[in-house]
Each structure stands twice: as structure tokens, then as C-alpha cells.
Write an enzyme that holds these catalytic residues in place. Structure first.
Site, PDB file in Angstrom:
ATOM      1  N   LEU A  50      38.599  46.903  35.173  1.00 50.18           N
ATOM      2  CA  LEU A  50      39.840  46.402  34.609  1.00 50.18           C
ATOM      3  C   LEU A  50      40.648  47.496  33.920  1.00 50.18           C
ATOM      4  CD1 LEU A  50      38.708  42.962  33.157  1.00 50.18           C
ATOM      5  CD2 LEU A  50      40.521  43.335  34.826  1.00 50.18           C
ATOM      6  N   TYR A 213      26.469  39.470  22.593  1.00 50.01           N
ATOM      7  CA  TYR A 213      27.750  39.882  23.164  1.00 50.01           C
ATOM      8  C   TYR A 213      28.876  39.020  22.575  1.00 50.01           C
ATOM      9  CZ  TYR A 213      31.559  40.534  26.471  1.00 50.01           C
ATOM     10  OH  TYR A 213      32.789  40.782  27.029  1.00 50.01           O
ATOM     11  N   LYS A 217      32.111  40.137  19.954  1.00 49.73           N
ATOM     12  CA  LYS A 217      33.522  39.853  20.199  1.00 49.73           C
ATOM     13  C   LYS A 217      34.123  39.010  19.070  1.00 49.73           C
ATOM     14  CE  LYS A 217      33.474  42.177  23.944  1.00 49.73           C
ATOM     15  NZ  LYS A 217      34.085  43.524  23.957  1.00 49.73           N
TER      16      LYS A 217
END
Length: 342
Positions: A50, A213, A217
Site C-alpha cells: 500500500l 495488533y 492501533k
């Protein structure tokens, strides 16, 4: 702003909403009047996936300079060579940046301070699935990789603020977009009591790859929301951007289990976006959305925060995280730098 969308938080954290958003909604095109003429843009983690596709989208808007922040300069130069053939008039520079090293982050920021007149747009993109509990040595001690990755993101954000600020009163505000993930939407942070919040993640016996994870975030979103309170959006607009599940990225390159690989591919095949579409979300967050997105969770529109951030417990943990982050990063003088920028 995300702060005003509490009533949507519970639903947007559900699989049903995520499935709908991924499969039945489409990322709109970037408005034709959008351009980056005369501007300098940074995209980190940009030699693959990305990040690389985001650079490609940025180059179509004709910036004066694109900086690719990468861990491996050799790999970055190979990726840049491909882009230079596609965009022969583009100016692309590859700078070393290892987000698991505070020293590397500081060196990168020092170089930006020395070599750039101004940085107009910074897209901090770096994501990798870690399936094992790991520690790295930083500051003379071993710290959890998740913790270091969060702190490095915070450190780079704070150190880049001076270069993102406009140099004249008529200049547009700088843009800082940090790539995040919907994996955080249903997460919450336990109160560690008298223990430091950041230290509470150093628990190998409690490690769960997907939960950690998501927690990492969530920490980023809490940091961005608090950072936005400290910065005038007329100077720098800061937000988080969520590309969603995306096909063909290198995000799961550390997954060695063939069973899990099959599961991941099947899942991505079902709901994953194409990389050109997902990477276009980066531009919506960093170029199209305006001051209303300051401190918010975004894709092509403003979304609600993770639901825990609307609770008393979430607000308490956000304050604790902010205080600990500034204390942890005091070696880089971030407190004084932040005060000078507000």
C-alpha cells in the site's frame, strides 16, 4: 469530527458493518482539482504494498518532491526506479527509516530538518503482522516490539511537526495522516493500576497476535486524538486513515503457517479491496478531507473512534498514555518541541 459520532461506535465495531463497508461501498475518486504542485510529500513504508501504491497515487498529482521512507535503502531504490520509469519527470528520494529504532527515527527527522524547506504532507504507513511475542533493544533496555512501534510512530509525528507547519500566514496547513486499522475498533485497554500502561503490555503469557495488533492501533488512535488537542488545525491537520482489508499486500509476509495462509487468502479474496482503491484512501485522508477531520478516524469520510474512547475508562487511559508517551520520549526533547508548536 469523530468525537461527535459516539452513537455509531458500537455498530461500526461489528463484523457486519465492516463486511458491508468492504464489499458494498466503493472508494470514490480523488477530486480532479486536487494537486500537489510545488509540495513535498513523505510516505513511509513505501517500497512495497500500500505504501508503494500510495506513492504512485501521489506522483499523479505532480508534487515537487516525494520522499520514500524505507528500512532498506536498496529495496527502496529498486522500487523508486520503477516509479521513475513511470513518472520520468518526478523527483523521488529514498531515505532510510527503521521504525523499530528510535535512533533511526531521530536521524530521519534531523535530515528532514536539515534538507527540507518545508514538508507539506506526511503519510506514516507501516504495518506488519507479528505472530510471536518479540522484544527489541532500545534505550539500553529490551522493550516489546509493539510498544516500540507505537512509540516510534509517536516520536516521528512529534519530530516532524515543525516542518509541517506553514511558513507564512497564507500557506495551507500541513497534513499528517497515520495509517491505522479497524482491528482497533472493538479493543479496550485495561487499567494497570499503579503500573505504567506501556509496561503492562510486556506480558508474554498474555500475548495474542491479533489482539496485540489491535491494541497497538488503538494506542495510535488515542495518541492522535490527544495530539490534535495540542495542535492548531490551521497549522497542521492530523488524523488517522484506515485502508481496510486489502489484497496483495506484504502485511502477512511473516505468516509461516500454511493453514493460516490459506485462511488469510480466502478471507482477503472475499472482502479485500484492490490496492489501487485502498491506497486512494490515503489521499482522501491527507488531501481531500479538511479541518473537520482533525483528530479523527477517517477513510474517505470521517468515522467514529474505537468505542472505548468514548468511555470514562477510555478517556482515563488516553490521558495516561499521553503522559507516559511524552515521558518515554523526553530524550528527544518532544515536550519542548510540542510546546513551541502550540
Amino acid at each position: 469530527m469523530s468525537a461527535q459520532l459516539e452513537q455509531k461506535a458500537s455498530y461500526e465495531a461489528t463484523f457486519a458493518h465492516n463486511f458491508w463497508k468492504q464489499t458494498l461501498s466503493r472508494v470514490p475518486p480523488i477530486p480532479t482539482h486536487t494537486n500537489l504542485t510545488g509540495k513535498t510529500v513523505l510516505v513511509t513504508g513505501s517500497n512495497v504494498g500500500l505504501g508503494l501504491e500510495a506513492v504512485r497515487n501521489v506522483l499523479r498529482l505532480r508534487p515537487s518532491l516525494v520522499i520514500m521512507g524505507v528500512r532498506s535503502v536498496d529495496k527502496g531504490e529498486k522500487a523508486a526506479a520503477v516509479l521513475r520509469r513511470e513518472f520520468p519527470d518526478a523527483r523521488i528520494e529514498v531515505w532510510e527509516l527503521d521504525m523499530e529504532s528510535f535512533r533511526s527515527v531521530q536521524a530521519f527527522a534531523t535530515r528532514a530538518e536539515r534538507e527540507l524547506d518545508r514538508l507539506h504532507v506526511a503519510i506514516l504507513n507501516a504495518g506488519l503482522a507479528k505472530l510471536k511475542f518479540e522484544r527489541v533493544e532500545e534505550g539500553g533496555r529490551h522493550e516489546v516490539t509493539m510498544q516500540v512501534n507505537y512509540l516510534s510512530t509517536a516520536l516521528l509525528s512529534l519530530l516532524l511537526l515543525p516542518k509541517l507547519k506553514p511558513t507564512t500566514s497564507s500557506s495551507e496547513p500541513g497534513r499528517l495522516s497515520i495509517v491505522n486499522s479497524g482491528a482497533s475498533l472493538g479493543m479496550s485497554v485495561e487499567d494497570p493500576g499503579d503500573e505504567r500502561l506501556l509496561d503492562s503490555f510486556d506480558r508474554p503469557e498474555k500475548f495474542d497476535a491479533f489482539a496485540y495488533y489491535g491494541l497497538s492501533k488503538l494506542l495510535v488512535m488515542m495518541f492522535v486524538a490527544k495530539l490534535a488537542q495540542m495542535i492548531n488545525p490551521k497549522e497542521v491537520i492530523v488524523n488517522c486513515t484506515d485502508p481496510g482489508a486489502t489484497k496483495g499486500t506484504a502485511f502477512f509476509r511473516n505468516v509461516n503457517s500454511w493453514i493460516m495462509n490459506i485462511g488469510v487468502r480466502a478471507f482477503m479474496g472475499l472482502i479485500g479491496r484492490r490496492m489501487p482503491d485502498a491506497s486512494r484512501i490515503y489521499l482522501h485522508s491527507s488531501l481531500v478531507l479538511g479541518e473537520e477531520s482533525h483528530g479523527s478516524w477517517t477513510d474517505w469520510i470521517i468515522r467514529c473512534w474505537p468505542k472505548t474512547m468514548y468511555t470514562d475508562q477510555g478517556r482515563k487511559m488516553s490521558e495516561k498514555l499521553w503522559d507516559e508517551t511524552l515521558e518515554e520520549l523526553k530524550f528527544a526533547g518532544v515536550k519542548g518541541k510540542l510546546q513551541n508548536d502550540t
